[in-house]
Design a protein around this motif. Structure first.
Motif, PDB file in Angstrom:
ATOM      1  N   UNK A  94       0.843  -1.195   0.000  1.00  0.00           N
ATOM      2  CA  UNK A  94       0.000   0.000   0.000  1.00  0.00           C
ATOM      3  C   UNK A  94       0.878   1.244   0.000  1.00  0.00           C
ATOM      4  N   UNK A  95       0.541   2.175  -0.898  1.00  0.00           N
ATOM      5  CA  UNK A  95       1.301   3.402  -1.065  1.00  0.00           C
ATOM      6  C   UNK A  95       0.427   4.617  -0.795  1.00  0.00           C
ATOM      7  N   UNK A  96       1.032   5.622  -0.203  1.00  0.00           N
ATOM      8  CA  UNK A  96       0.412   6.921  -0.034  1.00  0.00           C
ATOM      9  C   UNK A  96       0.957   7.844  -1.123  1.00  0.00           C
ATOM     10  N   UNK A  97       0.103   8.713  -1.659  1.00  0.00           N
ATOM     11  CA  UNK A  97       0.531   9.616  -2.717  1.00  0.00           C
ATOM     12  C   UNK A  97      -0.145  10.973  -2.567  1.00  0.00           C
ATOM     13  N   UNK A  98       0.519  11.999  -3.076  1.00  0.00           N
ATOM     14  CA  UNK A  98      -0.019  13.362  -3.023  1.00  0.00           C
ATOM     15  C   UNK A  98      -0.025  13.962  -4.416  1.00  0.00           C
ATOM     16  N   UNK A  99      -1.116  14.615  -4.761  1.00  0.00           N
ATOM     17  CA  UNK A  99      -1.219  15.265  -6.064  1.00  0.00           C
ATOM     18  C   UNK A  99      -2.270  16.348  -6.041  1.00  0.00           C
ATOM     19  N   UNK A 100      -2.399  17.064  -7.154  1.00  0.00           N
ATOM     20  CA  UNK A 100      -3.350  18.177  -7.215  1.00  0.00           C
ATOM     21  C   UNK A 100      -4.547  17.885  -8.106  1.00  0.00           C
ATOM     22  N   UNK A 101      -4.504  16.760  -8.820  1.00  0.00           N
ATOM     23  CA  UNK A 101      -5.526  16.549  -9.845  1.00  0.00           C
ATOM     24  C   UNK A 101      -6.791  15.895  -9.313  1.00  0.00           C
ATOM     25  N   UNK A 102      -6.680  15.132  -8.235  1.00  0.00           N
ATOM     26  CA  UNK A 102      -7.852  14.467  -7.705  1.00  0.00           C
ATOM     27  C   UNK A 102      -8.317  13.287  -8.527  1.00  0.00           C
ATOM     28  N   UNK A 103      -7.413  12.719  -9.312  1.00  0.00           N
ATOM     29  CA  UNK A 103      -7.801  11.586 -10.142  1.00  0.00           C
ATOM     30  C   UNK A 103      -7.422  10.267  -9.479  1.00  0.00           C
ATOM     31  N   UNK A 104      -7.738   9.184 -10.166  1.00  0.00           N
ATOM     32  CA  UNK A 104      -7.379   7.838  -9.685  1.00  0.00           C
ATOM     33  C   UNK A 104      -6.219   7.266 -10.481  1.00  0.00           C
ATOM     34  N   UNK A 105      -5.561   8.127 -11.258  1.00  0.00           N
ATOM     35  CA  UNK A 105      -4.485   7.709 -12.138  1.00  0.00           C
ATOM     36  C   UNK A 105      -3.139   7.923 -11.458  1.00  0.00           C
ATOM     37  N   UNK A 106      -2.366   6.872 -11.247  1.00  0.00           N
ATOM     38  CA  UNK A 106      -1.090   7.025 -10.529  1.00  0.00           C
ATOM     39  C   UNK A 106      -0.162   8.083 -11.124  1.00  0.00           C
ATOM     40  N   UNK A 107      -0.122   8.194 -12.438  1.00  0.00           N
ATOM     41  CA  UNK A 107       0.795   9.153 -13.059  1.00  0.00           C
ATOM     42  C   UNK A 107       0.453  10.609 -12.749  1.00  0.00           C
ATOM     43  N   UNK A 108      -0.735  10.861 -12.244  1.00  0.00           N
ATOM     44  CA  UNK A 108      -1.147  12.229 -11.932  1.00  0.00           C
ATOM     45  C   UNK A 108      -0.673  12.693 -10.559  1.00  0.00           C
ATOM     46  N   UNK A 109       0.018  11.832  -9.833  1.00  0.00           N
ATOM     47  CA  UNK A 109       0.458  12.177  -8.477  1.00  0.00           C
ATOM     48  C   UNK A 109       1.925  12.585  -8.490  1.00  0.00           C
ATOM     49  N   UNK A 110       2.239  13.595  -7.674  1.00  0.00           N
ATOM     50  CA  UNK A 110       3.584  14.174  -7.667  1.00  0.00           C
ATOM     51  C   UNK A 110       4.547  13.434  -6.746  1.00  0.00           C
ATOM     52  N   UNK A 111       4.023  12.951  -5.636  1.00  0.00           N
ATOM     53  CA  UNK A 111       4.897  12.396  -4.610  1.00  0.00           C
ATOM     54  C   UNK A 111       4.332  11.077  -4.105  1.00  0.00           C
ATOM     55  N   UNK A 112       5.250  10.182  -3.766  1.00  0.00           N
ATOM     56  CA  UNK A 112       4.882   8.846  -3.302  1.00  0.00           C
ATOM     57  C   UNK A 112       5.692   8.457  -2.078  1.00  0.00           C
ATOM     58  N   UNK A 113       5.078   7.666  -1.220  1.00  0.00           N
ATOM     59  CA  UNK A 113       5.807   7.056  -0.129  1.00  0.00           C
ATOM     60  C   UNK A 113       6.482   5.777  -0.595  1.00  0.00           C
ATOM     61  N   UNK A 114       7.152   5.134   0.345  1.00  0.00           N
ATOM     62  CA  UNK A 114       7.928   3.935   0.005  1.00  0.00           C
ATOM     63  C   UNK A 114       7.074   2.671   0.018  1.00  0.00           C
ATOM     64  N   UNK A 115       5.895   2.747   0.598  1.00  0.00           N
ATOM     65  CA  UNK A 115       4.985   1.604   0.637  1.00  0.00           C
ATOM     66  C   UNK A 115       5.085   0.809   1.925  1.00  0.00           C
ATOM     67  N   UNK A 116       3.992   0.157   2.262  1.00  0.00           N
ATOM     68  CA  UNK A 116       3.949  -0.726   3.423  1.00  0.00           C
ATOM     69  C   UNK A 116       3.178  -1.990   3.049  1.00  0.00           C
ATOM     70  N   UNK A 117       3.711  -3.131   3.430  1.00  0.00           N
ATOM     71  CA  UNK A 117       3.116  -4.412   3.032  1.00  0.00           C
ATOM     72  C   UNK A 117       1.939  -4.766   3.934  1.00  0.00           C
ATOM     73  N   UNK A 118       0.842  -5.135   3.311  1.00  0.00           N
ATOM     74  CA  UNK A 118      -0.318  -5.676   4.019  1.00  0.00           C
ATOM     75  C   UNK A 118      -0.547  -7.096   3.511  1.00  0.00           C
ATOM     76  N   UNK A 119      -0.567  -8.053   4.414  1.00  0.00           N
ATOM     77  CA  UNK A 119      -0.792  -9.439   4.054  1.00  0.00           C
ATOM     78  C   UNK A 119      -1.979  -9.970   4.861  1.00  0.00           C
ATOM     79  N   UNK A 120      -2.980 -10.472   4.145  1.00  0.00           N
ATOM     80  CA  UNK A 120      -4.182 -11.007   4.784  1.00  0.00           C
ATOM     81  C   UNK A 120      -4.219 -12.499   4.542  1.00  0.00           C
ATOM     82  N   UNK A 121      -4.154 -13.267   5.616  1.00  0.00           N
ATOM     83  CA  UNK A 121      -4.148 -14.724   5.489  1.00  0.00           C
ATOM     84  C   UNK A 121      -5.575 -15.259   5.565  1.00  0.00           C
ATOM     85  N   UNK A 122      -5.802 -16.364   4.853  1.00  0.00           N
ATOM     86  CA  UNK A 122      -7.151 -16.944   4.818  1.00  0.00           C
ATOM     87  C   UNK A 122      -7.338 -17.956   5.925  1.00  0.00           C
TER      88      UNK A 122
END
Length: 122
Positions: A94-122
């Motif tokens: 899971x990644x956090x991102x910041x942008x000005x466009x308000x879209x759902x398109x990753x390329x529209x975001x200016x800044x990204x975090x490094x990510x954090x792993x979420x694992x859900x076991x069944x």
């Protein structure tokens, strides 16, 4: 320099809950749209949830609507993603991102975090 730092990921059983945090720094985020995305190997990064920092208006992917809640805390410049009723298919980085466009398109975001792993076991 904008910096986004995610935390809170981990291993949880199906049906469980996790809360992800994104500590944001380096600028004033009023007027920005903060998004949470997720990605699994071999697949494109997908939009999960987003929030306009100033207005607090939120948006969700259909797959998480009713289970996830995005929020922000102006006092400590942090965006949260509260996740309930987790499913194995929610497993991803899971990644956090910041942008000005308000879209759902990753390329529209200016800044990204490094990510954090979420694992859900069944």
């Amino acid at each position: 320099q904008v910096q986004l730092v995610e935390s809170g990921g981990g291993l949880v059983q199906a049906g469980g809950s996790l809360r992800l945090s994104c500590a944001a720094s380096g600028r004033t985020f009023s007027g920005y749209f903060m998004g949470w995305f997720r990605q699994v190997p071999g697949k494109e990064r997908e939009f999960v949830a987003g929030i306009w920092w100033s207005a607090g208006v939120t948006y969700y992917a259909n797959s998480v609507k009713g289970r996830f809640t995005i929020s922000r805390d102006n006092a400590d410049n942090t965006v949260y993603l509260q996740m309930h009723s987790l499913k194995p298919e929610d497993t991803a980085v899971y990644y956090c991102a910041a942008g000005r466009s308000g879209t759902r398109v990753p390329n529209d975001y200016d800044s990204w975090g490094q990510g954090t792993q979420v694992t859900v076991s069944s």
